[in-house]
Motif scaffolding. Sequence first.
Motif, PDB file in Angstrom:
ATOM      1  N   GLN A 171       0.820  -1.205   0.000  1.00 31.74           N
ATOM      2  CA  GLN A 171       0.000   0.000   0.000  1.00 31.74           C
ATOM      3  C   GLN A 171       0.856   1.258   0.000  1.00 31.74           C
ATOM      4  OE1 GLN A 171      -3.289  -0.027  -0.589  1.00 31.74           O
ATOM      5  NE2 GLN A 171      -2.884  -2.204  -0.840  1.00 31.74           N
ATOM      6  N   VAL A 172       1.996   1.215   0.667  1.00 34.83           N
ATOM      7  CA  VAL A 172       2.910   2.360   0.624  1.00 34.83           C
ATOM      8  C   VAL A 172       3.366   2.580  -0.812  1.00 34.83           C
ATOM      9  CG1 VAL A 172       5.215   3.136   1.311  1.00 34.83           C
ATOM     10  CG2 VAL A 172       3.665   2.208   3.011  1.00 34.83           C
ATOM     11  N   SER A 173       3.666   1.496  -1.518  1.00 32.45           N
ATOM     12  CA  SER A 173       4.091   1.626  -2.915  1.00 32.45           C
ATOM     13  C   SER A 173       2.969   2.150  -3.789  1.00 32.45           C
ATOM     14  CB  SER A 173       4.560   0.277  -3.452  1.00 32.45           C
ATOM     15  OG  SER A 173       5.655  -0.196  -2.734  1.00 32.45           O
ATOM     16  N   ALA A 229      11.548  -2.883   0.919  1.00 31.18           N
ATOM     17  CA  ALA A 229      11.712  -1.846   1.947  1.00 31.18           C
ATOM     18  C   ALA A 229      12.954  -1.003   1.673  1.00 31.18           C
ATOM     19  CB  ALA A 229      11.790  -2.489   3.327  1.00 31.18           C
ATOM     20  N   ALA A 230      14.035  -1.648   1.269  1.00 33.11           N
ATOM     21  CA  ALA A 230      15.267  -0.904   0.967  1.00 33.11           C
ATOM     22  C   ALA A 230      15.070   0.017  -0.234  1.00 33.11           C
ATOM     23  CB  ALA A 230      16.410  -1.888   0.717  1.00 33.11           C
ATOM     24  N   LEU A 231      14.379  -0.472  -1.246  1.00 31.54           N
ATOM     25  CA  LEU A 231      14.116   0.367  -2.423  1.00 31.54           C
ATOM     26  C   LEU A 231      13.265   1.577  -2.062  1.00 31.54           C
ATOM     27  CD1 LEU A 231      13.425  -2.422  -5.039  1.00 31.54           C
ATOM     28  CD2 LEU A 231      15.252  -0.715  -5.168  1.00 31.54           C
ATOM     29  N   ILE A 232      12.234   1.366  -1.269  1.00 29.78           N
ATOM     30  CA  ILE A 232      11.370   2.476  -0.874  1.00 29.78           C
ATOM     31  C   ILE A 232      12.129   3.464   0.014  1.00 29.78           C
ATOM     32  CG2 ILE A 232       9.305   3.050   0.476  1.00 29.78           C
ATOM     33  CD1 ILE A 232       8.086   0.448  -0.669  1.00 29.78           C
ATOM     34  N   ALA A 233      13.069   2.955   0.810  1.00 32.84           N
ATOM     35  CA  ALA A 233      13.863   3.835   1.688  1.00 32.84           C
ATOM     36  C   ALA A 233      14.769   4.770   0.895  1.00 32.84           C
ATOM     37  CB  ALA A 233      14.685   2.997   2.661  1.00 32.84           C
TER      38      ALA A 233
END
Length: 128
Positions: free
Chosen positions: A36-38, A97-101
Amino acid sequence: MSVSGSVRARIPPLLFDAPDFRRLWTGQTISVLGDQVSIIGLPLVAVLVLDADAGQMGLLTAVGLLPHLLFSLPAGAWLDRVHRRRRLMIWADLGRAALIATIPLAVVFDALTMAQLYVVGFLTGSLA
């Protein structure tokens, strides 16, 4: 009745006595939150930080969904043969998670571009 006793009384016995299911449910909950964040966060960042227009937003959505079209069938067939699926799922979630960070880091250093959002959208879609 103690606090832990009252909590146990409210949890159905099948859920309370199934630690494997609780771990699966917890992991899936975290994974769906990341999805959902993505789905919501990337377009919001594009509009609010980069002033993306409608064409860029459409391309961002398409790039995020393209991996599902390209990789779903081959990845599903491959995953059926993998013995350590749980470990692979955890690594995929950590990769997403790393990509979104990288997005807030790029904002802090004033280096965020639409190209980065396209790459993050495609790669997070691929790891989904």
